[in-house]
Structures are given as C-alpha cells and as structure tokens.
Design a protein around this motif. Structure first.
Motif, PDB file in Angstrom:
ATOM      1  N   ALA A   1       0.824  -1.208   0.000  1.00 43.26           N
ATOM      2  CA  ALA A   1       0.000   0.000   0.000  1.00 43.26           C
ATOM      3  C   ALA A   1       0.857   1.257   0.000  1.00 43.26           C
ATOM      4  O   ALA A   1       0.525   2.259  -0.647  1.00 43.26           O
ATOM      5  CB  ALA A   1      -0.920  -0.017   1.225  1.00 43.26           C
ATOM      6  N   ALA A   2       1.977   1.220   0.723  1.00 41.83           N
ATOM      7  CA  ALA A   2       2.856   2.390   0.773  1.00 41.83           C
ATOM      8  C   ALA A   2       3.443   2.708  -0.599  1.00 41.83           C
ATOM      9  O   ALA A   2       3.550   3.878  -0.979  1.00 41.83           O
ATOM     10  CB  ALA A   2       3.973   2.145   1.782  1.00 41.83           C
ATOM     11  N   VAL A   3       3.823   1.675  -1.351  1.00 43.88           N
ATOM     12  CA  VAL A   3       4.367   1.915  -2.697  1.00 43.88           C
ATOM     13  C   VAL A   3       3.343   2.633  -3.567  1.00 43.88           C
ATOM     14  O   VAL A   3       3.657   3.596  -4.271  1.00 43.88           O
ATOM     15  CB  VAL A   3       4.801   0.585  -3.344  1.00 43.88           C
ATOM     16  CG1 VAL A   3       5.072   0.773  -4.836  1.00 43.88           C
ATOM     17  CG2 VAL A   3       6.044   0.052  -2.661  1.00 43.88           C
ATOM     18  N   GLY A   4       2.091   2.175  -3.528  1.00 43.80           N
ATOM     19  CA  GLY A   4       1.057   2.825  -4.328  1.00 43.80           C
ATOM     20  C   GLY A   4       0.825   4.262  -3.924  1.00 43.80           C
ATOM     21  O   GLY A   4       0.756   5.162  -4.779  1.00 43.80           O
ATOM     22  N   ALA A   5       0.717   4.523  -2.616  1.00 45.31           N
ATOM     23  CA  ALA A   5       0.460   5.885  -2.155  1.00 45.31           C
ATOM     24  C   ALA A   5       1.644   6.806  -2.419  1.00 45.31           C
ATOM     25  O   ALA A   5       1.473   7.963  -2.837  1.00 45.31           O
ATOM     26  CB  ALA A   5       0.127   5.864  -0.665  1.00 45.31           C
ATOM     27  N   VAL A   6       2.870   6.322  -2.200  1.00 44.63           N
ATOM     28  CA  VAL A   6       4.059   7.153  -2.430  1.00 44.63           C
ATOM     29  C   VAL A   6       4.219   7.446  -3.915  1.00 44.63           C
ATOM     30  O   VAL A   6       4.615   8.561  -4.299  1.00 44.63           O
ATOM     31  CB  VAL A   6       5.304   6.450  -1.861  1.00 44.63           C
ATOM     32  CG1 VAL A   6       6.579   7.149  -2.313  1.00 44.63           C
ATOM     33  CG2 VAL A   6       5.242   6.432  -0.342  1.00 44.63           C
TER      34      VAL A   6
ATOM     35  N   GLY B   1      -8.155  12.252  -8.541  1.00 42.92           N
ATOM     36  CA  GLY B   1      -8.177  13.359  -7.587  1.00 42.92           C
ATOM     37  C   GLY B   1      -7.722  12.922  -6.213  1.00 42.92           C
ATOM     38  O   GLY B   1      -6.736  12.188  -6.059  1.00 42.92           O
ATOM     39  N   GLY B   2      -8.455  13.357  -5.188  1.00 37.80           N
ATOM     40  CA  GLY B   2      -8.070  13.038  -3.825  1.00 37.80           C
ATOM     41  C   GLY B   2      -8.153  11.572  -3.485  1.00 37.80           C
ATOM     42  O   GLY B   2      -7.530  11.120  -2.522  1.00 37.80           O
ATOM     43  N   ALA B   3      -8.918  10.807  -4.248  1.00 35.53           N
ATOM     44  CA  ALA B   3      -9.041   9.370  -3.984  1.00 35.53           C
ATOM     45  C   ALA B   3      -7.936   8.552  -4.627  1.00 35.53           C
ATOM     46  O   ALA B   3      -7.876   7.330  -4.425  1.00 35.53           O
ATOM     47  CB  ALA B   3     -10.402   8.863  -4.480  1.00 35.53           C
ATOM     48  N   SER B   4      -7.060   9.192  -5.387  1.00 42.03           N
ATOM     49  CA  SER B   4      -6.030   8.451  -6.120  1.00 42.03           C
ATOM     50  C   SER B   4      -5.085   7.707  -5.188  1.00 42.03           C
ATOM     51  O   SER B   4      -4.725   6.551  -5.431  1.00 42.03           O
ATOM     52  CB  SER B   4      -5.240   9.399  -7.015  1.00 42.03           C
ATOM     53  OG  SER B   4      -6.072   9.985  -7.994  1.00 42.03           O
ATOM     54  N   ALA B   5      -4.652   8.375  -4.094  1.00 39.78           N
ATOM     55  CA  ALA B   5      -3.718   7.726  -3.178  1.00 39.78           C
ATOM     56  C   ALA B   5      -4.355   6.498  -2.525  1.00 39.78           C
ATOM     57  O   ALA B   5      -3.714   5.449  -2.395  1.00 39.78           O
ATOM     58  CB  ALA B   5      -3.262   8.714  -2.102  1.00 39.78           C
ATOM     59  N   GLY B   6      -5.626   6.605  -2.131  1.00 37.54           N
ATOM     60  CA  GLY B   6      -6.301   5.460  -1.524  1.00 37.54           C
ATOM     61  C   GLY B   6      -6.466   4.302  -2.485  1.00 37.54           C
ATOM     62  O   GLY B   6      -6.243   3.140  -2.116  1.00 37.54           O
TER      63      GLY B   6
END
Length: 409
Positions: free
Chosen positions: A171-176, A187-192
């Motif tokens: 999950a960290a790789v995707g969010a980073v 938009g704002g949901a991309s990191a999640g």
C-alpha cells in the motif's frame, strides 16, 4: 441347588463390598455409550477440574467459551479506555486545554448552544486539529487490528499480519508513487486507490510464493512476506529519492514511519465507511472464519468453500489495509499484537474477537498518538516508531513462545 456364579472381583475383595458407583453414572463400555467416548469426556468441561456432581473428578478436554459477561466486561473496559484516551488526546499537546473548555467547545459545535468564552486558537486546536486526529487514530487502530485478526485466520498463522505479509508496504508503494509523481487521475481518492491496488498486488505475490502442493505453508508464508516487504521497501526508497522537492521527500519519509498529522474532518469519512463495511462482512462470515482455523479439509467437510472464501475476504482485507495505510502511513505491529491480546480476553471465536480487537486497536493507537506528541515535546515522533518500540519485544516473545509450543525447546 446353588445360584448363578458371582463375578470374580479383585483378590481379597468380596463382590458385595465394592464401593457403589455414582448414581446415574454408566460404567465404561456401557452399550448406550457413544463409541470412542470416555465417561469423563464431556464437551465444555476443563481437564483436571471437578464437576458440581462429582467433586475432584477429572473431566474433560474442550474449554468452555468465555461467558457473555466476560465479553461484555472486556468491551466495556476497552470502550471506557477509548473514551478516556480520546478526551486526553484532545486536552494534551503543545498547548494544554482544560477539560471544561474542551467540553464547552464540543457542546458549542455539536448543539450550537453556549456562549464562546474561549479563544479562537483554543477552538481551532480542539475542533479542527486534535479531535479529527484522535478520531482518525481510533479508526486506523481499529482497522489495522481487524485486518490483522482476519489475516491470521485466513492464512492460519498467528504470526501473520498486514505488515509482516507485505500488505503495508505494498500500500505504501502505491500511495508514495501517487504523491511523488503527482499523477492523480482520481483526484483526492487516487492515493487510496493506489494503496489498495498495491496491497492487493503485494499479497497476491506472497500468497503465490507460499503455496506448496495447493496448500499454504505457514513458515513459507511469513518468510515470503518478509522478503516481499524488503523488496517493496527498496522500491519505496527509490521513489522517495526520485522526488524533486525536498519538502515532499521529508513529508513522505515522515509519513512512511506513521503519521496522523494530516488528519482533518474530510479524511474521516472514507475510513469510517470502509471499516464499517468490512466489519459487517467479516462478522457475517464469522463462522466460516472459525472453520478455517480447523484446516481446509475440515472446513470443506463443514460446507465452507475455503479457497473462494479466502479470495473474497482477502479483497476486503487489502481494501481495509490500503485505506488505513494511505491515511496514516506505515504503522506496524498493531495487526500482529492486538489480535493476540484480544484472544487472551475472549478466545478465538470471531464473533467475539473482531469487535474486541477493533476496540483494543482503537484505544491502543489513540494512546500511542498521545505518547508520540508529548514524549519529546515540542518535537513530534512518528506513531510507527512508538508502535515498533512496543511491538518488537512482544513479537519476539510471541516467536519464542510459539517455538517452545512446537518444538518443546
């Protein structure tokens, strides 16, 4: 004429002088006795304990589940601890706010009643900074604890959790990647969303590596998870080093160690909805989860499709882990330690375990966040550092205990 011959008793004992049997007790080998059942083997009685009818008699093998009042008592204690932690989290910090002021601020915002006798800065600190942060800590702690409890059941390994199995760093790789590259199509949901996909992909790799002969190998599962975690940690470090903005690099590094500093009211909706939906789905599948603890063959005999159940529930666990990691970063050991503590309180039945684990995880992370904000005042520690300091010794104790149970050494 003599009567029928009397059965021979032990040497020196007259047949009529043998002690009377307990009333209603059947002798061993009675024709009405179930095959393979011994008289002392009664479901729900503990070995070595006397029963009410026969004090001192050795009874049975299967432990009784905890009584309802024990479960309710554990929930009440943990709920009270959570409420106290939330109140302390709002009051304590770089600027202490008295309890009566906190109560008046909350009453004003919730009901619109009361005249403001506090400063604007106190209102901002209580309502806009500390309360959302405390609530986010509760949601993340509960989510990671529930995720850990479900993962341990799905893979039948008490040393498994989202962190150990690579879900956290996936999950960290995707969010980073979203943060560093700035590519955010949603938009704002991309990191999640990216965190969810990263967690799902990481666990898919771990799951594939751990399967041998169509079955999961518990030791290989943990080793594969650790290997994938290290690999994904390297990928995350590479992405951070590729960031052009030093400010972005610093914020990402702080987030990777676990941070609740970005909490606000807008960030609470998604984790609350995902946690509620996941809890409802897991509780609805509590009995099949209990069956998985007995092994796939036994579960299949009970009508539980183990492979299909795992696929569905792994999606939920990956979603829950991805959302929590996207909001709070790499907070480790909660999904490993808290479910074990909950099992000590209420046993392994997931109908009891999941709610108690959620309350315990919420209270634990709220208290950890207070320590992270106040231990080195005015400097703030990442919450993942505090959970690691607490969790690492407990993890070693679990490994040592499990090794002694399996090897006797």
């Amino acid at each position: 004429m003599s009567g029928p011959p009397r059965p021979a008793g032990p040497p020196g004992e007259h047949p009529t002088e043998r002690p009377a049997e307990h009333p209603g007790e059947r002798p061993a080998g009675h024709p009405n006795e179930h095959p393979g059942e011994r008289p002392n083997d009664r479901l729900g009685e503990r070995p070595g304990k006397g029963s009410a009818e026969h004090p001192g008699k050795r009874s049975a093998v299967l432990p009784r589940p905890p009584r309802r009042r024990v479960v309710l008592g554990a929930c009440a204690v943990l709920g009270g601890l959570l409420v106290v932690g939330l109140a302390a989290s709002v009051m304590l910090g770089s600027v202490a706010v008295p309890a009566d002021t906190v109560a008046r601020v909350l009453m004003r915002h919730l009901t619109g009643q009361g005249e403001p006798t506090w400063s604007v800065s106190q209102d901002t600190v209580v309502w806009n900074l500390r309360l959302p942060r405390a609530l986010l800590a509760a949601l993340v702690g509960a989510g990671l604890a529930v995720s850990g409890a479900a993962t341990q059941a799905l893979v039948r390994n008490p040393l498994a959790d989202p962190y150990v199995l690579g879900l956290t760093y996936g999950a960290a790789v995707g969010a980073v990647a979203v943060t560093v590259t700035g590519v955010a199509p949603l938009g704002g949901a991309s990191a999640g969303v990216a965190a969810f996909l990263g967690a799902l992909g990481a666990f898919a790799v771990v799951y594939a590596l751990a399967r041998t002969g169509g079955a999961l190998a518990p030791l290989r599962l943990v080793l594969s998870g650790m290997a994938v975690t290290y690999a994904l940690s390297g990928v995350t470090s590479f992405l951070v080093l590729r960031a052009d903005d030093p400010g972005t690099t610093h914020s990402v590094l702080f987030w990777l160690f676990g941070s609740l500093a970005e909490a606000n009211w807008a960030s609470l909706g998604l984790p609350a909805v995902v946690l509620a939906a996941t809890m409802a789905a897991l509780l609805a599948q509590a009995r099949p989860l209990n069956a998985l603890l007995l092994g796939d063959e036994t579960a299949a005999g009970l009508g539980v499709p183990a492979a299909r159940l795992r696929r569905h529930l792994f999606l939920l666990v990956a979603l829950l882990t991805g959302v929590m990691v996207a909001l709070a970063g790499g907070v480790g050991f909660i999904g490993l330690i808290v479910p074990h503590a909950a099992r000590l309180l209420v046993g392994s039945d997931h109908r009891r375990l999941l709610p108690v684990a959620a309350l315990a995880g919420a209270a634990f992370l709220v208290l950890v966040d207070i320590a992270a904000r106040t231990a080195l005042h005015p400097q703030e520690l990442p919450v993942g550092v505090v959970t690691s300091v607490i969790g690492a010794p407990l993890f070693l104790w679990l490994v040592h205990t499990r090794a002694r149970e399996t090897t006797g050494l």
